[in-house]
Design an enzyme around this catalytic site. Sequence first.
Site, short mmCIF file in Angstrom:
data_model
loop_
_atom_site.label_atom_id
_atom_site.label_comp_id
_atom_site.label_asym_id
_atom_site.label_seq_id
_atom_site.Cartn_x
_atom_site.Cartn_y
_atom_site.Cartn_z
N TYR A 148 5.07 1.97 3.76
CA TYR A 148 3.76 2.72 3.32
C TYR A 148 2.65 2.02 3.74
O TYR A 148 2.87 0.86 3.78
CB TYR A 148 3.71 3.15 1.94
CG TYR A 148 3.89 2.23 0.73
CD1 TYR A 148 2.67 1.15 0.71
CD2 TYR A 148 4.73 2.21 -0.15
CE1 TYR A 148 2.64 0.17 -0.59
CE2 TYR A 148 4.86 1.19 -1.14
CZ TYR A 148 3.69 0.36 -1.44
OH TYR A 148 3.72 -0.62 -2.46
N CYS A 149 1.60 2.57 4.22
CA CYS A 149 0.57 1.80 4.57
C CYS A 149 0.96 0.90 5.67
O CYS A 149 0.45 -0.12 5.63
CB CYS A 149 -0.48 1.43 3.69
SG CYS A 149 -2.13 1.09 4.23
#
Length: 280
Positions: A148-149
């Site tokens: 994620y990110c």
Amino acid sequence: MEEALNLLEQKEWRIIDQSQSGRFVSALHSFGMDDTLCASVGSGLSPATARSWVHDRTIVLGIQDTKLPFINEGVQFLQQQGYDCIVRNSGGLAVVLDEGVLNITLVLQETEKGIDINRGYDAMWFLVKEMFADFPVEIEAKEITKSYCPGSYDLSIGDQKFAGISQRRLRKGVAVQIYLCVNGSGSERAQLIQEFYRISKKDEKTKFVYPDIDPTVMASLAELLQTEFTIEDVMLRFLQTLKKHSGTLHSGQLTVTEAPMFENYFDRVVDRNEKIMNKK
């Protein structure tokens, strides 16, 4: 490398430790704090400042996340899991904050030549590498695409991400921010964000490409180094490492000049967040 390390070499480092107190306030408080410190350090009112912060069960969304076609359903899902949702005032996508995630911000003044963006990232990367130099592992800085990110300065060990670095620039101040997954399950955090995107996007086509998350590529330092780290353990490593690069290291809080600045920046962050969240 030498230029990046020079950013850590400060005559004076002020430490603002909110790794305990931050758990009792909204994460919006931290974004207001970092903006305040950027303005204060950038204008020369305060020395280089390092701030540590921890917030309970919060999902920090990026601006692009708020454009997901079913974002309201995604936010409702996160809230049902017991998480608060806010939108950050800097770049990036959704990340998880909880009691096992330590955030560190290094706030520096822009020099006349300026601080190259990669130099800021490298300084934080080298700091973390030095913090854990007693472990026989290589900490790499590269994009872990299924995390994620994801970003080019994801920190990983054996291709498993445990940290992400971002930057915020304001009024000649530079805030280099990192989240370190200290303990807990990195894959469970990733599963939460994976489900958020599944609910928020469904099968709709979007202009922006959101991450296709594989929870197995994320882990905590405790898992990767097989050591039962606490937030306090990593804080001690951080302070000991920063001390090596400092003339003086001292604890402090906002000054009488900075306190009213914080009220102003915090109000801005809150107002902006409410406007964005209400547009969902």
